[in-house]
Structure formats: C-alpha cells, structure tokens
Motif scaffolding. Structure first.
Motif, mmCIF file in Angstrom:
data_model
loop_
_atom_site.group_PDB
_atom_site.id
_atom_site.type_symbol
_atom_site.label_atom_id
_atom_site.label_comp_id
_atom_site.label_asym_id
_atom_site.label_seq_id
_atom_site.Cartn_x
_atom_site.Cartn_y
_atom_site.Cartn_z
ATOM 1 N N PRO A 3 0.800 -1.229 0.000
ATOM 2 C CA PRO A 3 0.000 0.000 0.000
ATOM 3 C C PRO A 3 0.831 1.276 0.000
ATOM 4 N N HIS A 4 1.901 1.316 0.782
ATOM 5 C CA HIS A 4 2.681 2.551 0.836
ATOM 6 C C HIS A 4 3.406 2.808 -0.484
ATOM 7 N N LYS A 5 3.752 1.771 -1.230
ATOM 8 C CA LYS A 5 4.387 1.965 -2.534
ATOM 9 C C LYS A 5 3.381 2.471 -3.562
ATOM 10 N N ALA A 6 2.173 1.909 -3.542
ATOM 11 C CA ALA A 6 1.139 2.370 -4.463
ATOM 12 C C ALA A 6 0.774 3.820 -4.190
ATOM 13 N N ALA A 8 2.756 6.084 -2.842
ATOM 14 C CA ALA A 8 3.894 6.898 -3.292
ATOM 15 C C ALA A 8 3.863 7.077 -4.805
ATOM 16 N N LEU A 9 3.541 6.014 -5.557
ATOM 17 C CA LEU A 9 3.451 6.118 -7.010
ATOM 18 C C LEU A 9 2.319 7.036 -7.433
ATOM 19 N N ALA A 10 1.215 6.990 -6.706
ATOM 20 C CA ALA A 10 0.084 7.857 -7.034
ATOM 21 C C ALA A 10 0.443 9.323 -6.819
ATOM 22 N N LEU A 11 1.224 9.593 -5.790
ATOM 23 C CA LEU A 11 1.593 10.979 -5.483
ATOM 24 C C LEU A 11 2.765 11.473 -6.326
ATOM 25 N N ASP A 12 3.675 10.583 -6.689
ATOM 26 C CA ASP A 12 4.844 10.977 -7.482
ATOM 27 C C ASP A 12 5.130 9.920 -8.541
ATOM 28 N N PRO A 13 4.480 10.029 -9.708
ATOM 29 C CA PRO A 13 4.638 9.014 -10.739
ATOM 30 C C PRO A 13 6.046 8.942 -11.339
ATOM 31 N N SER A 14 6.901 9.920 -11.072
ATOM 32 C CA SER A 14 8.270 9.824 -11.583
ATOM 33 C C SER A 14 9.020 8.674 -10.910
ATOM 34 N N LEU A 15 8.481 8.180 -9.785
ATOM 35 C CA LEU A 15 9.072 7.016 -9.120
ATOM 36 C C LEU A 15 8.979 5.768 -9.994
ATOM 37 N N TRP A 66 -5.152 -0.759 -7.443
ATOM 38 C CA TRP A 66 -4.631 -1.095 -6.116
ATOM 39 C C TRP A 66 -5.202 -0.253 -4.993
ATOM 40 N N LEU A 67 -5.231 1.053 -5.167
ATOM 41 C CA LEU A 67 -5.661 1.906 -4.053
ATOM 42 C C LEU A 67 -7.086 1.651 -3.587
ATOM 43 N N PRO A 68 -8.069 1.490 -4.480
ATOM 44 C CA PRO A 68 -9.433 1.235 -3.974
ATOM 45 C C PRO A 68 -9.527 -0.038 -3.128
ATOM 46 N N LYS A 69 -8.752 -1.055 -3.470
ATOM 47 C CA LYS A 69 -8.790 -2.304 -2.704
ATOM 48 C C LYS A 69 -8.302 -2.076 -1.280
ATOM 49 N N TRP A 70 -7.245 -1.300 -1.126
ATOM 50 C CA TRP A 70 -6.700 -1.069 0.207
ATOM 51 C C TRP A 70 -7.572 -0.132 1.024
ATOM 52 N N VAL A 71 -8.106 0.892 0.358
ATOM 53 C CA VAL A 71 -8.970 1.827 1.079
ATOM 54 C C VAL A 71 -10.231 1.108 1.536
ATOM 55 N N ALA A 72 -10.817 0.300 0.667
ATOM 56 C CA ALA A 72 -12.033 -0.436 1.020
ATOM 57 C C ALA A 72 -11.781 -1.434 2.146
ATOM 58 N N GLY A 73 -10.590 -2.005 2.147
ATOM 59 C CA GLY A 73 -10.255 -2.974 3.168
ATOM 60 C C GLY A 73 -9.717 -2.359 4.432
ATOM 61 N N GLY A 74 -9.527 -1.052 4.425
ATOM 62 C CA GLY A 74 -9.008 -0.371 5.599
ATOM 63 C C GLY A 74 -7.517 -0.521 5.794
ATOM 64 N N GLU A 75 -6.836 -1.117 4.813
ATOM 65 C CA GLU A 75 -5.392 -1.354 4.962
ATOM 66 C C GLU A 75 -4.583 -0.069 4.929
ATOM 67 N N VAL A 76 -5.006 0.896 4.116
ATOM 68 C CA VAL A 76 -4.249 2.147 4.020
ATOM 69 C C VAL A 76 -4.283 2.866 5.352
ATOM 70 N N ALA A 77 -5.447 2.939 5.963
ATOM 71 C CA ALA A 77 -5.566 3.623 7.247
ATOM 72 C C ALA A 77 -4.678 2.968 8.305
ATOM 73 N N SER A 78 -4.660 1.639 8.322
ATOM 74 C CA SER A 78 -3.840 0.959 9.326
ATOM 75 C C SER A 78 -2.353 1.112 9.032
ATOM 76 N N GLU A 79 -1.977 1.201 7.747
ATOM 77 C CA GLU A 79 -0.565 1.394 7.383
ATOM 78 C C GLU A 79 -0.064 2.775 7.764
ATOM 79 N N LEU A 80 -0.961 3.762 7.716
ATOM 80 C CA LEU A 80 -0.541 5.134 7.993
ATOM 81 C C LEU A 80 -0.498 5.446 9.486
ATOM 82 N N GLU A 81 -1.081 4.613 10.314
ATOM 83 C CA GLU A 81 -1.112 4.872 11.750
ATOM 84 C C GLU A 81 0.204 4.539 12.401
#
Length: 81
Positions: A3-6, A8-15, A66-81
């Motif tokens: 999730p954190h890589k996806a 990062a890619l969404a925010l900075d596609p030059s990665l 990728w991002l909708p799957k993690w947001v729907a599953g709550g994984e992004v929120a738990s990764e950012l905490e």
C-alpha cells in the motif's frame, strides 16, 4: 504491491521511471505530475515520449486497481497509523 508503494506512485509518478533506472528530464517530470485531462506534446524523436506515457498509464493502473482495494479494506488507514 504494498500500500505505501502504491500511494507513493500515485503521489509521485516519476518514481515509476526511477524504478526502471530512468531519471526523468524536467519536462517528463512536469508531464507526470500534470493534472490536465488532455496534453499536447511537441517532442523530437527518441525523446522519451512513449516511456513517459507508459509511466502515466502505470500510475493510472496503480490508482484505479490497487488503491481502492486497500482503502475499502481499511489497509491504508492501518498502514498510515
């Protein structure tokens, strides 16, 4: 993809290009960060147009798949905490 890589890619596609060992030129980075729906490019041959557009397509895939799957599953929120 983690999730954190996806995110990062969404925010900075030059990665995406950096992961392939390519350092984007300033115009490529500007294009990758642009939010316009349509953009006209006037580039010389072999300047990296296709590579840059492939980076944009990869970013779109990361955001749409990728991002909708993690947001729907709550994984992004738990990764950012």
């Amino acid at each position: 993809m983690e999730p954190h890589k996806a995110l990062a890619l969404a925010l900075d596609p030059s990665l995406i290009l950096a992961a392939q060992g390519i350092t984007p030129d300033p115009w490529q980075r500007e294009l990758l960060l642009a939010s316009a729906r349509e953009i006209l490019l006037n580039c010389c041959r072999q300047s990296g147009r296709s590579t840059t557009v492939a980076g944009l397509a990869s970013r779109s895939a990361a955001i749409r798949i990728w991002l909708p799957k993690w947001v729907a599953g709550g994984e992004v929120a738990s990764e950012l905490e």
